[in-house]
Design a protein around this motif. Structure first.
Motif, PDB file in Angstrom:
ATOM      1  N   PHE A  92      25.773  36.927  82.498  1.00  0.00           N
ATOM      2  CA  PHE A  92      26.999  36.896  81.556  1.00  0.00           C
ATOM      3  C   PHE A  92      26.709  38.323  80.729  1.00  0.00           C
ATOM      4  N   SER A  93      25.694  37.995  80.137  1.00  0.00           N
ATOM      5  CA  SER A  93      25.495  39.389  79.160  1.00  0.00           C
ATOM      6  C   SER A  93      24.197  39.332  78.633  1.00  0.00           C
ATOM      7  N   ALA A  94      23.312  40.383  78.779  1.00  0.00           N
ATOM      8  CA  ALA A  94      22.175  40.565  78.112  1.00  0.00           C
ATOM      9  C   ALA A  94      22.192  40.748  76.656  1.00  0.00           C
ATOM     10  N   GLY A  95      23.528  40.966  76.146  1.00  0.00           N
ATOM     11  CA  GLY A  95      23.481  41.159  74.609  1.00  0.00           C
ATOM     12  C   GLY A  95      23.783  42.795  74.581  1.00  0.00           C
ATOM     13  N   ALA A  96      23.540  43.226  73.328  1.00  0.00           N
ATOM     14  CA  ALA A  96      23.889  44.682  73.099  1.00  0.00           C
ATOM     15  C   ALA A  96      22.855  45.512  73.994  1.00  0.00           C
ATOM     16  N   ASP A  97      23.590  46.538  74.699  1.00  0.00           N
ATOM     17  CA  ASP A  97      22.934  47.696  75.084  1.00  0.00           C
ATOM     18  C   ASP A  97      21.811  48.198  74.045  1.00  0.00           C
ATOM     19  N   LEU A  98      20.627  48.339  74.552  1.00  0.00           N
ATOM     20  CA  LEU A  98      19.472  48.624  73.627  1.00  0.00           C
ATOM     21  C   LEU A  98      19.585  50.028  73.105  1.00  0.00           C
ATOM     22  N   ASP A  99      20.002  50.883  73.896  1.00  0.00           N
ATOM     23  CA  ASP A  99      20.285  52.236  73.234  1.00  0.00           C
ATOM     24  C   ASP A  99      21.317  52.532  72.185  1.00  0.00           C
ATOM     25  N   ASP A 100      22.371  51.543  72.473  1.00  0.00           N
ATOM     26  CA  ASP A 100      23.346  51.792  71.411  1.00  0.00           C
ATOM     27  C   ASP A 100      22.996  51.062  70.211  1.00  0.00           C
ATOM     28  N   ALA A 101      22.398  49.700  70.531  1.00  0.00           N
ATOM     29  CA  ALA A 101      21.836  49.134  69.341  1.00  0.00           C
ATOM     30  C   ALA A 101      20.904  49.849  68.363  1.00  0.00           C
ATOM     31  N   ARG A 102      19.927  50.436  69.070  1.00  0.00           N
ATOM     32  CA  ARG A 102      18.979  51.417  68.102  1.00  0.00           C
ATOM     33  C   ARG A 102      20.056  52.587  67.437  1.00  0.00           C
ATOM     34  N   ALA A 103      21.237  52.995  68.203  1.00  0.00           N
ATOM     35  CA  ALA A 103      21.880  54.062  67.469  1.00  0.00           C
ATOM     36  C   ALA A 103      22.771  53.409  66.344  1.00  0.00           C
ATOM     37  N   GLY A 104      22.695  51.978  66.044  1.00  0.00           N
ATOM     38  CA  GLY A 104      23.656  51.586  64.938  1.00  0.00           C
ATOM     39  C   GLY A 104      24.623  50.373  65.390  1.00  0.00           C
ATOM     40  N   LEU A 105      24.546  50.037  66.715  1.00  0.00           N
ATOM     41  CA  LEU A 105      25.465  49.078  66.974  1.00  0.00           C
ATOM     42  C   LEU A 105      24.988  47.710  66.530  1.00  0.00           C
ATOM     43  N   ALA A 106      23.828  47.542  66.629  1.00  0.00           N
ATOM     44  CA  ALA A 106      23.171  46.189  65.944  1.00  0.00           C
ATOM     45  C   ALA A 106      23.998  45.862  64.749  1.00  0.00           C
ATOM     46  N   ILE A 107      24.217  46.500  63.848  1.00  0.00           N
ATOM     47  CA  ILE A 107      24.856  46.519  62.616  1.00  0.00           C
ATOM     48  C   ILE A 107      26.365  46.672  62.483  1.00  0.00           C
ATOM     49  N   ASP A 108      26.972  47.132  63.648  1.00  0.00           N
ATOM     50  CA  ASP A 108      28.328  47.657  63.555  1.00  0.00           C
ATOM     51  C   ASP A 108      29.120  46.383  63.336  1.00  0.00           C
ATOM     52  N   PRO A 109      30.324  46.497  62.547  1.00  0.00           N
ATOM     53  CA  PRO A 109      31.316  45.487  62.297  1.00  0.00           C
ATOM     54  C   PRO A 109      31.789  45.032  63.420  1.00  0.00           C
ATOM     55  N   VAL A 110      31.957  45.834  64.635  1.00  0.00           N
ATOM     56  CA  VAL A 110      32.662  45.279  65.760  1.00  0.00           C
ATOM     57  C   VAL A 110      32.528  44.070  66.450  1.00  0.00           C
ATOM     58  N   TRP A 111      31.212  43.672  66.176  1.00  0.00           N
ATOM     59  CA  TRP A 111      30.664  42.515  66.678  1.00  0.00           C
ATOM     60  C   TRP A 111      31.682  41.144  65.746  1.00  0.00           C
ATOM     61  N   GLU A 112      31.419  41.491  64.509  1.00  0.00           N
ATOM     62  CA  GLU A 112      32.268  40.333  63.849  1.00  0.00           C
ATOM     63  C   GLU A 112      33.669  40.298  63.887  1.00  0.00           C
ATOM     64  N   ARG A 113      34.287  41.451  64.246  1.00  0.00           N
ATOM     65  CA  ARG A 113      35.599  41.441  64.262  1.00  0.00           C
ATOM     66  C   ARG A 113      35.974  41.145  65.856  1.00  0.00           C
ATOM     67  N   LEU A 114      35.226  41.158  66.946  1.00  0.00           N
ATOM     68  CA  LEU A 114      35.417  40.560  68.130  1.00  0.00           C
ATOM     69  C   LEU A 114      35.597  38.915  67.779  1.00  0.00           C
ATOM     70  N   SER A 115      34.251  38.365  67.533  1.00  0.00           N
ATOM     71  CA  SER A 115      34.230  37.188  67.256  1.00  0.00           C
ATOM     72  C   SER A 115      35.230  36.349  66.402  1.00  0.00           C
ATOM     73  N   ALA A 116      35.588  37.090  65.529  1.00  0.00           N
ATOM     74  CA  ALA A 116      36.764  36.566  64.505  1.00  0.00           C
ATOM     75  C   ALA A 116      38.102  36.532  65.576  1.00  0.00           C
ATOM     76  N   ARG A 117      38.181  37.677  66.289  1.00  0.00           N
ATOM     77  CA  ARG A 117      39.559  37.777  67.002  1.00  0.00           C
ATOM     78  C   ARG A 117      39.721  36.673  68.134  1.00  0.00           C
ATOM     79  N   VAL A 118      38.539  36.304  68.804  1.00  0.00           N
ATOM     80  CA  VAL A 118      38.187  35.269  69.537  1.00  0.00           C
ATOM     81  C   VAL A 118      38.488  33.827  68.850  1.00  0.00           C
ATOM     82  N   ALA A 119      37.965  33.555  67.867  1.00  0.00           N
ATOM     83  CA  ALA A 119      38.111  32.572  66.932  1.00  0.00           C
ATOM     84  C   ALA A 119      39.592  32.105  66.379  1.00  0.00           C
ATOM     85  N   GLY A 120      40.004  33.201  66.210  1.00  0.00           N
ATOM     86  CA  GLY A 120      41.698  33.163  65.485  1.00  0.00           C
ATOM     87  C   GLY A 120      42.573  33.101  66.572  1.00  0.00           C
ATOM     88  N   LEU A 121      42.265  33.312  67.991  1.00  0.00           N
ATOM     89  CA  LEU A 121      43.497  33.287  69.077  1.00  0.00           C
ATOM     90  C   LEU A 121      44.114  31.872  68.850  1.00  0.00           C
TER      91      LEU A 121
END
Length: 206
Positions: free
Chosen positions: A56-85
């Motif tokens: 399904f998914s191995a999680g964050a792309d590690l290169d992107d994670a090391r470049a800042g994706l790990a703490i990017d608010p896009v994760w929370e925005r997406l999960s909030a979007r799913v939960a709020g549908l």
């Protein structure tokens, strides 16, 4: 890298980066968020999240994670979007679910998985923090101690254990996974958008 398929009132979103175990880039997360926002505007009754290939998914792309994706608010925005549908959301897990990809799956209403799926969230090992709402949603499903087993002790569990814990709701054979997801969505598909949303509001969120 996200396949979007709209069949009547059913939206299917497929992570399509199988050569990289569907590891999530920032662009993929933004595409998912945009597709879900559009689905809400179109009055979709059910959404199915799945993946191409055997993971399904191995999680964050590690290169992107090391470049800042790990703490990017896009994760929370997406999960909030799913939960709020205001519709029924189903994760049809075609294989292993790991790391940050757990967030959008925990935010779904229902979770199906193939028997070979594995589940782990290696934030302790990798030195990252989980997204803020992930521990709360996970604990609502499996309890605080088992949540700590996954987040702090690095537990890696199989589909049978995930079902026993309550992390997933049903195990489905690979060749019937999507058919079962569509079957679970059938009643919502036949109802009005207002009725689907009204029933969903009556159920406490995870």
């Amino acid at each position: 890298m996200i396949n979007v398929e709209l069949e009547g009132r059913l939206l299917t979103l497929t992570l399509n980066r199988p050569d990289k175990a569907n590891a999530l880039t920032r662009l993929m997360l933004e595409e998912l968020d945009a597709a879900l926002a559009h689905a809400e505007l179109k009055g979709v009754r059910a959404v199915v999240l799945t993946g191409a290939g055997n993971v399904f998914s191995a999680g964050a792309d590690l290169d992107d994670a090391r470049a800042g994706l790990a703490i990017d608010p896009v994760w929370e925005r997406l999960s909030a979007r799913v939960a709020g549908l205001p519709c029924l959301t189903i994760a049809a897990l075609n294989g292993t679910l790991a790391g940050g990809a757990m967030g959008m799956v925990l935010a779904c209403d229902l979770r199906l998985a193939v028997p070979t799926a594995k589940f782990f969230y290696p934030v302790m090992k990798l030195g990252f923090l989980p997204q803020p709402t992930d521990p709360r949603r996970m604990a609502a499903l499996i309890g605080p101690a088992r949540t700590k087993m996954m987040l702090m002790a690095g537990a890696r569990i199989d589909a049978a254990e995930a079902l026993a814990w309550g992390l997933i709701d049903r195990i489905s054979a690979p060749d019937s996974l999507m058919e079962e997801a569509r079957s679970l969505a059938a009643d919502a598909m036949a109802a009005s958008a207002d009725h689907v949303a009204a029933i969903k509001r009556l159920v406490p969120p995870t």
